[in-house]
Design a protein around this motif. Structure first.
Motif, short mmCIF file in Angstrom:
data_model
loop_
_atom_site.label_atom_id
_atom_site.label_comp_id
_atom_site.label_asym_id
_atom_site.label_seq_id
_atom_site.Cartn_x
_atom_site.Cartn_y
_atom_site.Cartn_z
N ILE A 95 0.82 -1.31 -0.22
CA ILE A 95 -0.09 0.39 0.03
C ILE A 95 0.76 1.32 0.13
O ILE A 95 2.01 1.36 0.50
N SER A 96 0.62 2.23 -0.77
CA SER A 96 1.60 3.45 -0.95
C SER A 96 0.42 4.70 -1.22
O SER A 96 -0.59 4.65 -0.91
N GLY A 102 3.45 3.57 4.81
CA GLY A 102 2.90 2.51 3.93
C GLY A 102 4.48 1.30 3.60
O GLY A 102 5.18 1.60 3.76
N GLY A 103 3.49 0.67 2.53
CA GLY A 103 5.29 -0.74 2.81
C GLY A 103 4.07 -1.94 2.04
O GLY A 103 2.74 -1.61 1.37
N PHE A 118 -5.39 -0.60 8.88
CA PHE A 118 -4.92 -0.30 9.99
C PHE A 118 -3.51 -0.91 10.77
O PHE A 118 -2.54 -0.38 10.95
N PHE A 119 -2.97 -1.58 9.58
CA PHE A 119 -1.26 -2.10 9.53
C PHE A 119 -0.92 -0.71 9.10
O PHE A 119 0.25 -0.34 9.54
N ALA A 120 -0.85 0.45 8.07
CA ALA A 120 -0.82 1.07 7.17
C ALA A 120 -0.26 2.46 8.24
O ALA A 120 -0.53 2.97 7.24
N GLY A 121 -1.12 2.28 9.44
CA GLY A 121 -1.50 3.62 10.49
C GLY A 121 -2.58 4.02 10.40
O GLY A 121 -2.91 4.92 10.55
N PHE A 163 -1.74 -1.53 -3.71
CA PHE A 163 -2.73 -0.36 -3.28
C PHE A 163 -1.96 0.73 -3.46
O PHE A 163 -1.82 0.91 -2.66
N LYS A 164 -3.55 1.69 -3.52
CA LYS A 164 -3.01 3.12 -3.86
C LYS A 164 -3.99 3.88 -3.00
O LYS A 164 -5.04 3.51 -3.47
#
Length: 193
Positions: A95-96, A102-103, A118-121, A163-164
């Motif tokens: 995801i970015s 992102g990562g 959630f994991f991406a903050g 994902f973007k």
């Protein structure tokens, strides 16, 4: 009473960044051992780490629960002969864009796009939350899909999805700019009666 000498034990790490046999203190927990072996290798899981004791799975650890919530379930004290096994991962997605972290993330089969967010903050303050774009791998080539806000909680990512999250447009939807020889030039709200 004082502790004079701590006994040493031997453990093994399989699928780790630095696999092998390690001699550690008898007070060592699984998380201490992860530090010694460097954690999972490049193709190994963070979500399904197995502690094998007497040739059986004694406990399973999900490092994401510790990294995101501080949950230490499964962080047991190791015993002599224990094996820490890092199986290969099953699903990686990325995801970015307008997310805080992102990562590339590893998802379990029952997790959805909300879990990935959630994991991406979560979203940044400039994120457009109305939709997310995803590039997926089909049998022959890549395809692009748009996931709208209402579908995000039910969307199940596939291995390799990218994902973007876009940002909101850099324009004002209800404003007018007044310039010229005025006392207070600038941006003003435009309301229609």
């Amino acid at each position: 009473m004082s502790l004079g000498k701590i006994r040493s034990i031997h453990i093994t790490a399989i699928g780790a960044y630095k696999p092998g046999n390690f001699t550690v203190s008898s007070l060592t927990t699984v998380y201490n051992a992860l530090l010694a072996c460097g954690g999972p290798g490049d193709i190994n899981t963070y979500r399904n780490i197995e502690v094998l004791r007497n040739n059986r799975i004694f406990t399973t650890i999900d490092l994401y629960q510790f990294l995101t919530r501080g949950d230490q379930n499964g962080n047991v004290i190791l015993k002599d002969g224990d094996v820490i096994n890092f199986p290969v991962y099953k699903k990686h997605v990325s995801i970015s864009g307008q997310v805080k972290r992102g990562g590339i993330f590893e998802l379990k089969d029952n997790e959805n796009l909300d879990d990935l967010l959630f994991f991406a903050g979560g979203y940044t303050d400039k994120a457009y939350k109305g939709q997310i774009t995803v590039k997926q791998i089909s049998d022959l080539e890549r395809k692009i899909r748009t996931i709208y806000r209402a579908d995000i909680p039910n969307f199940k990512p596939l291995d390799g999805d990218e994902f973007k999250v876009e940002s909101v447009l850099d324009r004002i939807e209800n404003g007018v700019n007044i310039t010229g020889p005025l006392y207070r030039a600038g941006d003003y709200e435009l309301t229609l009666a």
